[in-house]
Design an enzyme around this catalytic site. Structure first.
Site, short mmCIF file in Angstrom:
data_model
loop_
_atom_site.label_atom_id
_atom_site.label_comp_id
_atom_site.label_asym_id
_atom_site.label_seq_id
_atom_site.Cartn_x
_atom_site.Cartn_y
_atom_site.Cartn_z
N CYS A 104 0.76 -0.89 0.27
CA CYS A 104 0.27 0.10 0.15
C CYS A 104 1.04 1.23 0.10
O CYS A 104 1.75 1.71 1.21
CB CYS A 104 -1.04 0.29 1.34
SG CYS A 104 -1.32 1.48 1.28
N MET A 314 -4.92 5.28 -5.24
CA MET A 314 -3.17 4.40 -4.51
C MET A 314 -2.08 4.35 -4.91
O MET A 314 -1.81 5.23 -6.29
CB MET A 314 -3.43 2.94 -4.74
CG MET A 314 -5.08 2.37 -4.97
SD MET A 314 -6.88 2.57 -6.52
CE MET A 314 -5.67 1.26 -7.56
#
Length: 393
Positions: A104, A314
């Site tokens: 992430c 993201m």
């Protein structure tokens, strides 16, 4: 009636970039959860509140979106020259599994601060005022990430005037360098091509750039699937047929990239690869009502995460965008106007983001050297998270 008392586990709830997650030190987890496996997954699922057929995660720390259903485990470094190991778990909202297949990038912005606050960084390397460079080993994809964390009076500085579209309030800027960001092993372009013809049943043959950088990502042209690239979340997430189409594209692209051997396996690998669609610059109004002009951006990008259109972008996908933009001939590069590029500003549903990357040709293959972006992070809450003890059995 049986009664399972709750246990409490030291944890910190943090925002990193446009995501939120629950952060743990490995040594603070219950002994059974200190090693990969079912006990760890069950613990993290219960912490976040999954699986939840209502898809609300009311009985957990999750926020019922891919951006807020996340967990992080930090531990002593296993690689020389690093300060900390960073392991990321993307928790499914409605299914009983944790996806460990990728990183992430947004929460990476919080890893440096958490590492400093948790004692992983040698005190002698933390300035009284200035920037602390935290050397992170990303254990999911086995890559080095450098976080440049601002320090004021010997402590991590969290407040500031850096504004990040998709985050309501300003905060301190954290520069992130993703070193050699090609994800995992193998070629940055797993098919050997910067553009492929991807045959998708029920959709047709699409032009696609499939890249392993930051996170495996499949880029397609918005126009080829009937979009403009200016769409906001409701236009996609409120359309079950559209979501099914994107999942089909994702599954067939994953097979083509060699990530899975059959499309059926995609259901158990929700976190990777990502699907994004691109278009040349155009005026639009962001989700906050902010006017974005075509002159403000180089390219439009919309990306899906965990089966839904992301509210912003993201962090790992931003790395993929930056890297693809730096390679002439990719769909991202062409939508941005083509040519040689070392940075690109892209428009996403919440606004804009500037990212940079450097890539070079090594024989017939492209190699990504570094991708960089600015994010911000701060602690939202720390203390203990509590879970029923029967979820460790």
């Amino acid at each position: 009636m049986t009664h399972a008392p709750q246990i409490k586990v030291p944890a910190t709830y943090m925002r990193g970039g446009t995501s939120k997650g629950v952060f743990f030190r490995l040594q603070d987890l219950p002994e059974a959860a200190q090693v990969p496996g079912q006990a760890r997954d069950k613990l993290l699922l219960r912490v976040i509140g999954s699986p939840d057929p209502y898809q609300k995660q009311i009985d957990g720390m999750g926020g019922a979106t891919s951006s807020t259903s996340k967990t992080v485990i930090l531990s002593e470094p296993t690689q020389p020259g690093h300060d900390v190991d960073y392991l990321f778990g993307q928790v499914s909202i409605d299914k009983p599994f944790v996806d460990w297949s990728g990183n992430c990038g947004n929460l990476t912005a919080a890893v440096g601060a958490f590492a400093i606050n948790s004692g992983f960084v040698d005190a002698g390397r933390i300035p009284e005022n200035g920037i602390c460079t935290v050397r992170i080993w990303q254990a999911n994809i086995k890559k080095t990430i450098i976080a440049h964390v601002p320090i004021t009076k010997g402590k991590v500085q969290e407040t500031g005037d850096f504004e990040l579209d998709g985050v309501t309030f300003p905060a301190a800027e954290v520069l992130i360098d993703f070193m050699d960001p090609a994800d995992g092993e193998g070629s940055m372009f797993p098919t050997g091509n910067v553009v492929d013809q991807l045959e998708v049943p029920g959709v047709g043959v699409l032009n696609a750039t499939m890249i392993n950088a930051g996170i495996p990502t499949i880029f397609i042209n918005a126009q080829e699937i009937g979009y403009t690239g200016t769409e906001l979340q409701d236009a996609i997430n409120g359309d079950p047929k559209a979501l099914a189409m994107f999942e089909t594209i994702r599954a067939h692209g994953a097979v083509r990239m060699g990530l899975i051997s059959s499309v059926e396996e995609a259901a158990a690998r929700q976190h990777t690869p990502k699907v994004a669609f691109v278009a040349p610059p155009s005026d639009y109004v962001s989700s906050s009502g902010k006017d974005i002009g075509a002159d403000d951006i180089d390219v439009l990008v919309r990306a899906l995460s965990m089966g839904k259109l992301h509210h912003a972008m993201m962090g790992t996908a931003a790395v993929a965008i930056a890297t693809a933009a730096a390679v002439p001939g990719t769909l991202v590069n062409l939508a941005a106007g083509g040519g040689e590029r070392h940075e690109v500003t892209f428009g996403h549903p919440s606004g804009t983001l500037r990212v940079g990357a450097s890539a070079r040709k090594d024989g017939d293959a492209w190699v990504a050297e570094k991708a960089s972006m600015s994010r911000s992070a701060r602690i939202l809450m720390d203390g203990w998270v509590r879970v029923p003890s029967d979820h460790l059995a």
